[in-house]
Design a protein around this motif. Structure first.
Motif, short mmCIF file in Angstrom:
data_model
loop_
_atom_site.label_atom_id
_atom_site.label_comp_id
_atom_site.label_asym_id
_atom_site.label_seq_id
_atom_site.Cartn_x
_atom_site.Cartn_y
_atom_site.Cartn_z
N ALA A 35 28.71 59.62 38.98
CA ALA A 35 30.31 60.53 39.90
C ALA A 35 30.76 60.08 39.40
O ALA A 35 31.35 58.71 38.98
N PRO A 36 32.17 60.57 39.25
CA PRO A 36 33.54 60.12 38.68
C PRO A 36 34.48 59.37 39.74
O PRO A 36 34.16 59.79 41.19
N PHE A 37 35.31 58.40 39.61
CA PHE A 37 35.84 57.52 41.23
C PHE A 37 37.30 57.49 40.35
O PHE A 37 37.66 56.92 38.96
N LYS A 38 38.40 58.39 41.15
CA LYS A 38 39.98 57.38 40.71
C LYS A 38 40.52 57.32 41.72
O LYS A 38 40.76 58.75 42.86
N PRO A 39 40.94 56.24 42.27
CA PRO A 39 41.58 55.84 43.17
C PRO A 39 42.91 56.48 43.56
O PRO A 39 43.15 56.42 45.06
N GLN A 40 43.33 56.39 42.47
CA GLN A 40 44.89 57.05 43.24
C GLN A 40 45.34 58.24 41.80
O GLN A 40 45.10 57.45 40.77
N ASN A 41 45.65 58.65 42.27
CA ASN A 41 46.00 59.61 40.87
C ASN A 41 47.73 60.36 41.23
O ASN A 41 47.62 60.32 42.09
N MET A 42 48.15 60.52 40.46
CA MET A 42 49.66 61.04 39.82
C MET A 42 49.51 62.84 39.14
O MET A 42 49.27 62.57 38.13
N SER A 43 49.70 63.50 39.99
CA SER A 43 49.31 64.84 39.39
C SER A 43 50.07 66.41 39.76
O SER A 43 49.47 65.74 41.33
N PRO A 109 48.54 49.20 51.69
CA PRO A 109 46.98 49.00 52.66
C PRO A 109 45.97 50.25 53.87
O PRO A 109 45.13 49.87 53.75
N GLN A 110 46.74 50.60 54.29
CA GLN A 110 45.77 52.30 55.07
C GLN A 110 45.60 52.31 54.26
O GLN A 110 44.30 53.05 54.93
N LEU A 111 45.60 53.16 53.55
CA LEU A 111 45.34 54.12 52.47
C LEU A 111 44.09 53.13 50.91
O LEU A 111 43.54 53.93 51.00
N LEU A 112 44.11 51.25 50.98
CA LEU A 112 42.90 51.20 50.56
C LEU A 112 41.58 51.31 51.46
O LEU A 112 40.77 51.44 51.08
N SER A 113 41.85 51.05 52.38
CA SER A 113 40.93 51.43 53.73
C SER A 113 40.27 52.75 53.26
O SER A 113 39.33 53.01 53.28
N ALA A 114 41.01 53.12 52.99
CA ALA A 114 40.77 55.46 53.20
C ALA A 114 39.66 55.21 51.02
O ALA A 114 39.11 55.79 51.80
N VAL A 115 39.91 55.04 50.37
CA VAL A 115 39.87 54.78 49.01
C VAL A 115 38.61 54.30 49.08
O VAL A 115 37.86 54.40 48.75
N ALA A 148 45.13 51.40 41.93
CA ALA A 148 44.51 51.76 41.82
C ALA A 148 43.87 51.38 40.23
O ALA A 148 43.40 51.89 39.78
N ASN A 149 44.09 50.45 39.87
CA ASN A 149 43.27 48.62 39.45
C ASN A 149 43.03 48.34 40.18
O ASN A 149 42.18 47.52 39.77
N MET A 150 43.24 46.31 39.30
CA MET A 150 42.55 44.95 39.83
C MET A 150 42.04 45.40 41.39
O MET A 150 41.41 44.69 41.75
N GLY A 151 43.55 45.77 41.69
CA GLY A 151 43.42 45.86 43.70
C GLY A 151 41.82 46.20 44.06
O GLY A 151 41.36 45.74 45.50
N PHE A 152 41.79 47.41 43.65
CA PHE A 152 40.77 48.29 43.86
C PHE A 152 39.05 47.64 43.86
O PHE A 152 38.48 47.35 44.13
N ALA A 153 39.43 47.20 42.14
CA ALA A 153 38.50 46.26 41.60
C ALA A 153 37.69 45.51 42.14
O ALA A 153 36.90 44.83 41.84
N GLU A 154 38.92 44.53 42.58
CA GLU A 154 38.91 42.75 43.33
C GLU A 154 38.20 43.87 44.67
O GLU A 154 37.53 42.67 45.04
N ALA A 155 38.82 44.36 45.51
CA ALA A 155 38.49 44.53 46.97
C ALA A 155 37.13 45.45 46.66
O ALA A 155 36.09 45.28 47.45
N ALA A 156 36.37 46.06 45.49
CA ALA A 156 35.33 47.15 45.95
C ALA A 156 34.53 46.02 44.72
O ALA A 156 32.85 46.90 44.53
N GLY A 157 34.01 44.78 43.83
CA GLY A 157 34.35 44.17 42.88
C GLY A 157 32.99 45.21 41.69
O GLY A 157 32.06 44.61 41.59
N ALA A 479 27.78 47.45 34.31
CA ALA A 479 27.98 48.08 35.28
C ALA A 479 27.67 47.07 36.23
O ALA A 479 26.57 45.91 36.28
N SER A 480 27.80 46.94 37.35
CA SER A 480 27.81 46.10 38.51
C SER A 480 27.04 46.71 39.41
O SER A 480 27.74 48.02 40.19
N GLU A 481 26.15 46.49 40.60
CA GLU A 481 25.83 46.85 41.78
C GLU A 481 26.94 46.86 42.39
O GLU A 481 27.47 45.49 43.07
N VAL A 482 26.73 47.71 43.67
CA VAL A 482 28.63 47.82 43.99
C VAL A 482 27.56 48.81 45.69
O VAL A 482 26.37 49.16 45.79
#
Length: 482
Positions: A35-43, A109-115, A148-157, A479-482
């Protein structure tokens, strides 16, 4: 067990979207559920999903590469620019708000919860999630509240592979410099790097790979040569819209400032008998065009004003006097009418503006957005069409009596008395081989191409390209287990 890996870029437009699509197809062919995933996109080039929302077009292509239907969880935050400073914010497929950049930062911060909610839900459906970042993690001024980048990577491991674009030059500095400016904790999330868009013999960059590895401590996953058939895949970024020279039938497309859902151009660009010419602002519409196609727009009224400022309205009138054809899709359809009314000020100050007057119809903007996957029929040929609708506004008038499409038993679109000016709200109609052949036949062009087969074959070729030039085994091991 679900694993995940994230592809981030050392800059914008390094080819992340295409790499994710190719890796998704390669891993799917290996027997994994991907499955593909992109936390935040602009388009402004969005796709409508089966669950009734919208996501970035790139994630829809990546879903196709993975052999699954597009879903709003694949791109939980989509930003659709409406002006230089503001954008419509789509959260989990539905409109959340229209925000200026400063206000958007406060909402993160509110959007990160939805992500994270979407990511966790998606992780229950696949063996592997391939995550795409946005822009570059080196933009450390945006790190606070990043989703979109490291903030998500850190939060999701999720571990990260950093990709550089050698075609731009300075790729060693791109990779090494990114590590240099990142906080140590963010740099530690990067487990490997790769180089994309190499032209020539990749072995010529062996010394460059060693230099990057020595300075960063990160292993290389390879040097990916330029993929020449990339243009055959639907593009998402407006920067990727380019003229395609093919056959004698010329389709001229004015490049609107807020052009949206321009995937309508992809099947035409792939036609051997068709040349698609993108007309930049300040350039006239060509006098030898067979068809002028006015595409969708995120800000129809503003783009209509710019259309006139460029003198394209005068060029369009001359085109029709020469016997040319005009097609407006979605926002382009609205522009062709007599008037666009915006009583609630959805696109700016409340009021009305005159349209181009080439169709006897009037559009009234409404706040409710229509989002739908749509099955239709081309009235003249009987060809079945699968497309989608994504628009604000309702269009009515005498020329709608000459509707040339039928959607669920209702008429759709409008045509002038001589049939040379047409408009409709249905996107994606040219992806139908039978419809495209019938439409081009009216322009004197024969079409024998099978567009869907072309996209599938190109995805397979991209997967083989990455299997050859990128260490996919090592990527999967990271790839790590999530």
């Amino acid at each position: 067990m679900t694993r995940a890996i994230m592809i981030q870029g050392a800059g914008s437009n390094v080819g992340k979207s295409m790499l994710v699509a190719g890796l998704a197809r390669a891993c799917t062919l290996r027997g994994l559920s991907v499955a593909p995933f992109k936390p935040q996109n602009m388009s402004n080039n969005a796709a409508v999903t089966q669950d009734g929302g919208e996501i970035g077009r790139a994630q829809a292509l990546q879903a196709r590469a993975s052999g699954r239907a597009a879903h709003t969880d694949m791109n939980p935050v989509l930003l659709k620019p409406e002006s230089e400073t503001g954008a419509q914010v789509i959260v989990q497929g539905q409109r959340f708000a229209t925000l200026r950049a400063r206000d958007y930062a406060k909402a993160k911060p509110q959007l990160l919860s939805a992500v994270l909610e979407s990511f966790r839900r998606l992780s229950t459906t696949a063996d592997l999630i391939i995550v795409e970042g946005a822009g570059s993690p080196a933009e450390i001024n945006l790190r606070a509240g990043d989703i979109a980048n490291m903030g998500f990577a850190e939060a999701a491991g999720v571990p990260v592979v950093l990709v550089g674009d050698i075609d731009r030059g300075g790729v060693i500095a791109q990779i090494v410099g990114t590590q240099a400016v990142l906080p140590h904790s963010d740099a530690a999330l990067i487990r490997a790097f790769a180089i994309n868009k190499f032209r020539g013999d990749p072995s010529l960059f062996d010394d460059g790979l060693r230099a990057i590895a020595e300075r960063t401590g990160w292993p290389s996953l390879g040097v990916v040569p330029w993929f020449a058939d990339a243009w055959r895949l639907p593009a998402e970024d407006v920067m990727d819209i380019a003229s395609k020279h093919g056959g004698a039938c010329k389709v001229a497309v004015p490049r609107l400032g807020r052009i949206a859902n321009f995937d309508d151009l992809d099947p035409l660009s792939a036609e051997p008998g068709v040349s698609v010419e993108i007309i930049a602002p300040g350039q006239p519409l060509p006098g030898d065009a067979n068809l002028v196609l006015i595409p969708g727009s995120k800000s129809t009224i503003a783009d209509l004003a710019a259309f006139r400022a460029n003198g394209w309205d005068i060029d369009l009138a001359a085109h029709l006097r020469r016997g040319g054809h005009v097609l407006g899709i979605c926002g382009g359809y609205q522009m062709l009418g007599r008037e666009i009314a915006d009583p609630e000020g959805i696109e700016g100050a409340p009021g009305s503006v005159p349209g181009l007057g080439l169709l006897d119809v009037t559009t009234v903007m409404r706040p409710e957005k229509r989002l739908a996957l749509t099955s239709a029929r081309h009235v003249a040929s009987g060809a079945a069409v699968e497309g989608y609708e994504i628009h604000l506004g309702e269009t009515h008038g005498p020329d709608c009596a000459r509707a040339w499409l039928e959607v669920d038993g209702r008429p759709e679109g409008a045509a002038s008395g001589d049939g040379r000016v047409r408009g409709c709200y249905l996107h994606g109609l040219f992806a139908s081989d039978a419809f495209r052949a019938a439409y081009l036949a009216d322009l004197g062009t024969v079409s024998e191409m099978r567009f869907d087969d072309s996209v599938e074959n190109t995805l397979d070729a991209l997967a083989a390209h990455l299997e050859t030039h990128m260490d996919v085994d090592q990527l999967l091991a990271l790839a790590s287990e999530v």
